[in-house]
Structures are given as structure tokens and as C-alpha cells.
Write a protein that holds these residues in place. Structure first.
Motif, mmCIF file in Angstrom:
data_model
loop_
_atom_site.group_PDB
_atom_site.id
_atom_site.type_symbol
_atom_site.label_atom_id
_atom_site.label_comp_id
_atom_site.label_asym_id
_atom_site.label_seq_id
_atom_site.Cartn_x
_atom_site.Cartn_y
_atom_site.Cartn_z
ATOM 1 N N SER A 161 -16.656 14.774 -9.169
ATOM 2 C CA SER A 161 -16.674 16.231 -9.311
ATOM 3 C C SER A 161 -15.416 16.727 -10.006
ATOM 4 O O SER A 161 -14.361 16.092 -9.959
ATOM 5 N N GLU A 162 -15.547 17.895 -10.643
ATOM 6 C CA GLU A 162 -14.410 18.583 -11.246
ATOM 7 C C GLU A 162 -14.456 20.044 -10.820
ATOM 8 O O GLU A 162 -15.474 20.707 -10.968
ATOM 9 N N SER A 163 -13.347 20.511 -10.280
ATOM 10 C CA SER A 163 -13.261 21.887 -9.822
ATOM 11 C C SER A 163 -12.353 22.680 -10.750
ATOM 12 O O SER A 163 -11.301 22.194 -11.170
ATOM 13 N N ALA A 164 -12.767 23.917 -11.050
ATOM 14 C CA ALA A 164 -11.963 24.771 -11.919
ATOM 15 C C ALA A 164 -11.861 26.159 -11.318
ATOM 16 O O ALA A 164 -12.779 26.639 -10.648
ATOM 17 N N GLY A 165 -10.718 26.808 -11.531
ATOM 18 C CA GLY A 165 -10.529 28.160 -11.028
ATOM 19 C C GLY A 165 -10.198 28.187 -9.548
ATOM 20 O O GLY A 165 -9.693 27.219 -8.984
ATOM 21 N N LEU A 194 -18.123 21.328 -11.560
ATOM 22 C CA LEU A 194 -18.895 20.381 -12.360
ATOM 23 C C LEU A 194 -19.236 19.176 -11.486
ATOM 24 O O LEU A 194 -18.380 18.668 -10.766
ATOM 25 N N HIS A 195 -20.493 18.750 -11.561
ATOM 26 C CA HIS A 195 -20.951 17.575 -10.815
ATOM 27 C C HIS A 195 -20.749 17.757 -9.314
ATOM 28 O O HIS A 195 -20.174 16.915 -8.638
ATOM 29 N N GLY A 196 -21.225 18.892 -8.806
ATOM 30 C CA GLY A 196 -21.186 19.099 -7.367
ATOM 31 C C GLY A 196 -22.149 18.157 -6.664
ATOM 32 O O GLY A 196 -23.129 17.677 -7.247
ATOM 33 N N HIS A 197 -21.876 17.873 -5.408
ATOM 34 C CA HIS A 197 -22.701 16.947 -4.632
ATOM 35 C C HIS A 197 -23.167 17.625 -3.352
ATOM 36 O O HIS A 197 -22.386 18.323 -2.690
ATOM 37 N N PRO A 198 -24.446 17.425 -2.975
ATOM 38 C CA PRO A 198 -24.966 18.080 -1.772
ATOM 39 C C PRO A 198 -24.524 17.378 -0.500
ATOM 40 O O PRO A 198 -24.384 16.148 -0.464
ATOM 41 N N ILE A 199 -24.305 18.156 0.538
ATOM 42 C CA ILE A 199 -24.064 17.595 1.858
ATOM 43 C C ILE A 199 -25.428 17.231 2.448
ATOM 44 O O ILE A 199 -26.314 18.086 2.522
ATOM 45 N N VAL A 212 -20.784 20.804 -2.738
ATOM 46 C CA VAL A 212 -19.319 20.862 -2.689
ATOM 47 C C VAL A 212 -18.762 19.815 -3.648
ATOM 48 O O VAL A 212 -19.484 18.986 -4.199
ATOM 49 N N HIS A 213 -17.474 19.849 -3.842
ATOM 50 C CA HIS A 213 -16.765 18.773 -4.537
ATOM 51 C C HIS A 213 -17.023 17.483 -3.759
ATOM 52 O O HIS A 213 -17.011 17.463 -2.528
ATOM 53 N N HIS A 269 -16.226 30.530 -2.127
ATOM 54 C CA HIS A 269 -17.199 29.436 -2.259
ATOM 55 C C HIS A 269 -17.596 29.180 -3.715
ATOM 56 O O HIS A 269 -18.701 28.715 -3.985
ATOM 57 N N GLN A 270 -16.723 29.453 -4.661
ATOM 58 C CA GLN A 270 -17.118 29.367 -6.068
ATOM 59 C C GLN A 270 -16.704 28.078 -6.778
ATOM 60 O O GLN A 270 -17.275 27.757 -7.818
ATOM 61 N N ASN A 271 -15.713 27.352 -6.284
ATOM 62 C CA ASN A 271 -15.233 26.184 -7.040
ATOM 63 C C ASN A 271 -15.457 24.856 -6.325
ATOM 64 O O ASN A 271 -14.845 23.850 -6.652
ATOM 65 N N GLY A 272 -16.338 24.863 -5.320
ATOM 66 C CA GLY A 272 -16.686 23.622 -4.642
ATOM 67 C C GLY A 272 -15.688 23.170 -3.601
ATOM 68 O O GLY A 272 -15.824 22.072 -3.060
ATOM 69 N N LEU A 273 -14.685 23.995 -3.314
ATOM 70 C CA LEU A 273 -13.631 23.606 -2.385
ATOM 71 C C LEU A 273 -13.608 24.478 -1.130
ATOM 72 O O LEU A 273 -12.592 24.569 -0.445
#
Length: 243
Positions: A39-43, A51-56, A78-79, A121-125
Motif C-alpha cells: 500500500s501507499e498512503s498520501a496526504g 493506493l493498493h488498499g487492502h480489506p480487513i 486500510v493500508h 479515514h481518507q488515507n488508509g491510516l
């Protein structure tokens, strides 16, 4: 006429069955079809993308997610490092605290961005974890997540963390926060912010595990935000922790 009614009843039953089963299939399908791309998180959590989020996964050792419908709608991405840290933390605390199971709330979309009605909840983190409970006999209990209580987000606990015969287990919550921090750091993550109802912060820090939070206690917000956060803890992660 009876035949018409019978056919109508059968079709309604089939439609109801489909509506019940479809979210389960789609939720698990998102996990089965998930790739392994990092995954890649931005902002920021309030203005970011993923980018490339993964489901729990909908369930695992020590946890369940709040809703098959929410999972099927793609609201539990999430990331990848966050997902893995959470799953390890849930399993570790559950193994140490027999009967304890945590409930994961909403996290984010696969590509991040706005997640109504959340302001972050916008950047996967970012992740919501519902508060662990104890019943009147002291046994572990879950927050009930049903459509009529806004999937758990509509529940209200009093200033001491009580609702009927249920009480928030602040010690298990503190144990979980410590475990998440421990599992996150080897993955290059750190807990940046924890949001909980301000009146609960002293109760959390006074619990046996809360007294051992150390520097992590400084990440807990002491002021009220737009949502009370009595039924769940909101956790924001940041990238860049030493491995």
C-alpha cells in the motif's frame, strides 16, 4: 389465487435470502480477490488518498468486523501494514484475555478519499474499534452493531462508561492500544492520535494496563471533537516509525 400467492411468497423468500447472503459473499469476495501489492498512503487522514488498499477480513482470531454490509460496500479498506498490525494485536490480546473479542468499525475506501459521514479515514491510516465491554457478571461482551443503532455508532454510554448492565472494559482497551502500538512499529507505523470521549481518558489511564501506556498516553486527545466517541475509539496511524 392460492397458487399466485404461493409463487409470490416464494419469490419474496428468495429475494430476502439473496439480500441476506449477498453481502456475506461480496465481503469475503473482496478478501479472496485481494492482491499483495504494498500500500501507499498520501496526504492526511482528513485529506488524503490510498493506493493498493487492502480489506480487513470479516473475522479472524480475536475480532469481527461491524457489518457484512459495510464490508461488502468497500468501507473496510486500510493500508496493508495497518491491517496486519491490527490482526496481530487482536489475536494477541484475545489469547491473553479468554473470551475477549474486538469489533472493528469503519476504516476507509480502497482508494481512500472521503468516507461519509466521517471527517477523516481518507488515507488508509485510520480505524475505528468499538469499545470492549463487560456484562453484569463480568464476562466479556461485544458492542451490538445493528441497523437500528446505526451499526453500533448510535449507542450512548454514560460518563462512567455504562449502558444498562454493560460497562466499558477500559483495561482491555488499554491492553489493545499497547498491543497495536507494539505490532505497528516493526511495520514502520506509529500511533499518531487516539480519540476517545474526554471523560473516559482518566478512566482509561487509571486502569492497570492504562498505567503502563507510557508515551502512548500522550497520543490520546483530551478535548471533545464533533463526535463524542463513547462507543468507539478512533485511531490514526502515521508512517515512519523506526522498525
Amino acid at each position: 389465487m392460492p397458487r399466485v400467492r404461493h409463487r409470490l411468497a416464494r419469490r419474496l423468500a428468495l429475494a430476502a435470502g439473496f439480500l441476506l447472503v449477498a453481502p456475506v459473499v461480496v465481503a469475503h469476495g473482496r478478501v479472496w480477490l485481494d492482491g499483495a501489492t504494498p500500500s501507499e498512503s498520501a496526504g492526511t487522514p482528513a485529506q488524503g488518498r490510498l493506493l493498493h488498499g487492502h480489506p480487513i477480513p470479516p473475522s479472524g482470531p480475536g475480532y469481527v468486523t461491524y457489518s457484512y454490509l459495510g464490508s461488502s460496500l468497500g468501507r473496510q479498506y486500510v493500508h496493508g501494514a495497518v491491517r496486519d498490525a491490527l490482526r496481530e494485536a487482536f489475536a494477541a490480546v484475545s489469547a491473553a484475555r479468554p473470551g475477549r473479542r474486538f469489533v472493528v468499525g469503519e476504516t476507509g475506501h480502497r482508494r481512500g478519499g472521503p468516507l461519509w459521514p466521517h471527517r477523516t479515514h481518507q488515507n488508509g491510516l485510520s480505524v475505528d474499534v468499538f469499545v470492549p465491554l463487560r456484562d453484569s457478571e463480568g464476562q466479556p461482551a461485544d458492542v451490538a452493531t445493528y441497523p437500528w443503532n446505526k451499526l453500533g455508532y448510535g449507542l450512548e454510554f454514560d460518563a462512567q462508561g455504562r449502558r444498562g448492565d454493560l460497562t466499558i472494559d477500559f483495561d482491555d482497551l488499554a491492553r489493545l492500544l499497547s498491543a497495536i502500538d507494539e505490532k505497528a512499529r516493526p511495520r514502520g507505523l506509529r500511533i499518531q492520535r487516539i480519540i476517545l470521549a474526554p471523560e473516559y481518558v482518566p478512566l482509561l489511564l487509571a486502569s492497570p494496563a492504562g498505567r503502563k501506556l507510557g508515551p502512548l498516553a500522550g497520543s490520546i486527545l483530551r478535548r471533545q471533537v464533533w463526535w463524542r466517541h463513547d462507543e468507539h475509539a478512533h485511531i490514526d496511524f502515521a508512517l515512519g516509525a523506526p522498525r
